[in-house]
Write an enzyme that holds these catalytic residues in place. Structure first.
Site: not given
Ligand code: BGC
Length: 711
Positions: A263
């Site tokens: 993530d």
């Molecule tokens: C979130 C994810 C997301 C990623 C990319 C993160 O802050 O937890 O769910 O896919 O950002 O945008």
């Protein structure tokens, strides 16, 4: 390209080039470094340094991505195309209802259709991978991200996960109009302690395996291409460096051979968690655990090469990760056509097209949940109506992950009522603080519609709340309106089940509209005036109060259970002095304008062995005056076992349509697989004994039959 071609390519790549493939940066890296914040700012690249990376986050637009792809490929010694990944969560330019609403449709086929439409728009805009579905079981509405989940139930989330993967990817995600799908957040992010985002989780191995992992597994079984790690810890080990989770379970046990991505900035956060010495240590742990792509930190780019040279990380680990990414690119067809479906003409044609706007409206017809109705609904255009509350004309009701939808195009409830029912006599008071004006309008009306809850800025990532009741201003507004007119229809907007016991009790009707997307308010208006029969069912229990959280219909009998139906507090029994144990409205619950009659449940036999099956039947009849859709739910209870088992669990679902007076027989096959759990020795098995099967229109149903598993 053949696999041998990919292998030959990998052989030719230098270690530096291989590691560059594992780096993902945000699109704004290319637009001027002054925009960079967070972990990306630590890359410290001198201006003009050619960027060599394997994938790009968050960029879109066929023309722009075409240029970006050319630039990235020109910079690579082997001209390897980049993959463009972003969050297409519930629609692209056309925003569909948020996932918690889609979960409330109890209709996975609908979710599949929505994902397909989203993929058609997003792929035309040059995007190759979406970070969806999000399948974290959400039992705590303090957690703002419950909006992104299809609900609290692992089985139902699994059905939705598989459907969405099919919708995005089709048979072959290299085909036109399809995209690769990435399930997230692995794992159990929904169990963050106290509902506070990014917090740790503290759950047993059994709870993890039984109540949290099944939907991720369902996505893997449906052929999902990628998995994203979660920010939280499991067993006090951050998921991003959790070998047990990523290697033992995901790769070995489930056989997942796709790409794992961290993530956002998660490798860096491992250091902040305190479970790695520094970024170099964190990078080593992450690649060893099985993370292929480092999303936006410089951990892999700054340290992995050194670790390989020093011998602390084997180059074969890097090779495996790069090969998985090359395979993804190959499956997308990028070596033949690096732009895939990106086309300004198709973008123009599909994005926010009429067909998808209509789909956004149709979807909300099934996502809206009617929780209470004393007969006031449907309303008639002949009545004088007051519509009260800022949310009735708020365009910020599409959800924070509708990143690419133009919120100015959102149809509000007021827009929908004016466009669809121009003949209705409606007075609007659209400020929550205008209580006296609201009271005046309410006094003059036959019925009042009051829009309460949260707009999208109060839910989503990082938007945790310690108190999930209505905002004080809205409570005051409701009280004042109710003091002059009891015919109050309350519509709740928001991305989480709110605690509204007092308002629910006093409302003549209560509708949960969630965050309905670009055109969903048309459906809400049609439900209010009876053109559409609501058919949503809550996919997350709605609590009485914050203190009940986390909350789920999946409960376990204590040694001192509260007797069924007992309302009062009973000392030395498992209950609260100041709140009931049960939710205000439970999982699976939702009304329509028609009475749905269920016959008694019957079974084709009442004994089975492990390689046998039983069929359960029920007849369902529409006794009302308009066609209806009903989510027929099957729950199973294992009464006695070597460990304490849930009091009931959803194991089957059919969403059926019934014309007026129509009756259908619905059947479910029950196999021993559906009865399995982790026994006292952690073996996944079904134990002999008595089981109860319940079939009905909510998790409260007591329409049941019994059978025995005998081996
Ligand atoms: C979130 C994810 C997301 C990623 C990319 C993160 O802050 O937890 O769910 O896919 O950002 O945008």
């Amino acid at each position: 390209m053949e696999k041998s071609g990919l292998e030959a390519l990998l052989k030719e790549m230098s270690l530096t080039e291989k590691i560059e493939q594992l780096i993902q940066l945000h699109g704004n890296f290319f637009g001027g470094a002054e925009l960079l914040t967070g972990p990306e700012a630590e890359f410290n690249l001198a201006e003009g340094t050619p960027l060599r990376i394997g994938s790009v986050l968050g960029e879109r637009g066929a023309e722009k991505l075409h240029k970006l792809q050319d630039e990235i490929m020109a910079n690579q010694p082997h001209h390897i195309p980049a993959v463009f990944m972003t969050d297409v969560i519930h629609g692209y330019e056309t925003a569909f209802p948020v996932p918690i609403a889609i979960g409330s449709s109890f209709n996975p086929k609908l979710a599949e259709r929505l994902a397909e439409a989203a993929a058609k728009e997003a792929s035309a805009a040059g995007i190759h991978v979406t970070f969806s579905p999000m399948v974290d079981a959400a039992k705590d509405s303090r957690w703002g991200r419950c909006m992104e989940s299809t609900g609290e139930d692992p089985w139902l989330n699994g059905q939705f996960a598989a459907a969405m993967v099919r919708g995005f990817q089709g048979e072959d995600y290299g085909e036109k109009g399809r995209m690769a799908s990435c399930v997230k957040h692995f794992a159990a992010y929904g169990a963050v302690q106290s509902g506070r985002d990014y917090n740790v989780t503290e759950i047993s191995e059994r709870t993890l395996l039984e109540d949290y992992l099944p939907p991720y597994k369902a996505a893997v079984d449906a052929g999902v291409s990628m998995v994203m790690t979660a920010f939280n810890t499991i067993n006090r080990i951050p998921c991003t460096i959790n070998e047990h989770l990523l290697r033992d379970i995901l790769r070995k046990e489930w056989g997942f051979d796709g790409v794992v991505i961290t993530d956002y900035g998660a490798i860096n956060e491992v250091v902040i968690h305190g479970s790695s010495e520094n970024k170099k240590d964190a990078a080593e742990k992450a690649i060893k655990a099985g993370c292929d792509i480092d999303m936006v930190t410089d951990c892999y780019s700054s340290y992995l090469e050194q670790s390989v040279r020093e011998g602390t990380v084997s180059e074969s680990l890097v090779d495996e990760a790069v090969m998985r990414l090359l395979e993804l690119k190959n499956n997308l067809g990028l070596f033949e056509n690096p732009y895939k479906d990106g086309s300004p003409e198709d973008e123009e044609k599909y994005c926010f097209c009429e067909e998808h706007r209509e789909l956004s409206r149709k979807a909300q017809e099934e996502c809206t949940v009617l929780l209470k109705n004393n007969g006031i609904l449907p309303l008639s255009v002949k009545q004088k109506i007051a519509v009260i509350g800022a949310l009735a004309d708020d365009k910020e009701i599409i959800g924070t992950w509708a990143l690419f939808a133009d919120k100015l195009k959102t149809v509000t409830l007021k827009d929908a009522l004016e466009r669809l029912y121009p003949e209705a006599e409606i007075e609007y008071v659209l400020s929550d603080s205008d209580t006296e004006k609201a009271a005046l309008a309410a006094e003059n009306a036959d019925a009042v519609i009051i829009a309460l809850g949260e707009n999208q800025n109060y839910t989503g990532e990082s938007r945790s709340r310690a108190d999930i009741s209505l905002f004080p201003e809205q409570k005051i507004l409701f009280d004042r309106v109710y003091s002059v007119n009891k015919n109050v229809v309350t519509i709740l907007f928001g991305g989480r089940p709110l605690a509204v016991p007092n308002e629910a009790e006093r409302s003549a009707a209560l509708l949960e509209a969630w965050l309905p997307g670009s055109c969903g308010c048309y459906a809400v208006a049609d439900i209010l005036f009876g053109k559409v029969n609501p058919s949503g069912k809550l996919s997350m229990s709605m609590p009485y109060c914050t203190g009940q959280l986390p909350l789920s219909y999946i409960t376990f009998s204590t040694g001192r259970p509260k007797p069924d139906g007992a309302a009062e507090f009973i000392p030395f029994i498992s209950n609260y002095m100041d709140a009931p144990n049960v939710p205000l409205y439970p999982f699976g619950y939702g009304l329509s304008y028609c009475e749905t009659e269920y016959s008694a449940v019957w079974l084709d036999k009442d004994k089975m062995t492990s390689d046998d099956k039983i069929t359960a039947f029920v007849r369902v009849k529409n006794k009302g005056y308009m066609p209806l859709k009903e989510a027929v739910q099957l729950y199973i209870t294992d009464e006695k076992a070597s460990v304490v088992r849930p009091t009931r669990q959803l194991k089957g679902l059919r969403k059926i349509s019934l014309e007026v007076g129509e009756e259908k027989t619905v059947s479910f096959e029950i196999t021993a697989e559906m009865l399995k759990f982790y026994d006292i020795n952690m073996n996944y098995t079904a134990e002999n004994g008595k089981f109860i099967v319940r079939i009905g229109g909510s998790s409260l149903t007591e329409n049941k039959a019994e059978f025995w598993l005998e081996n």
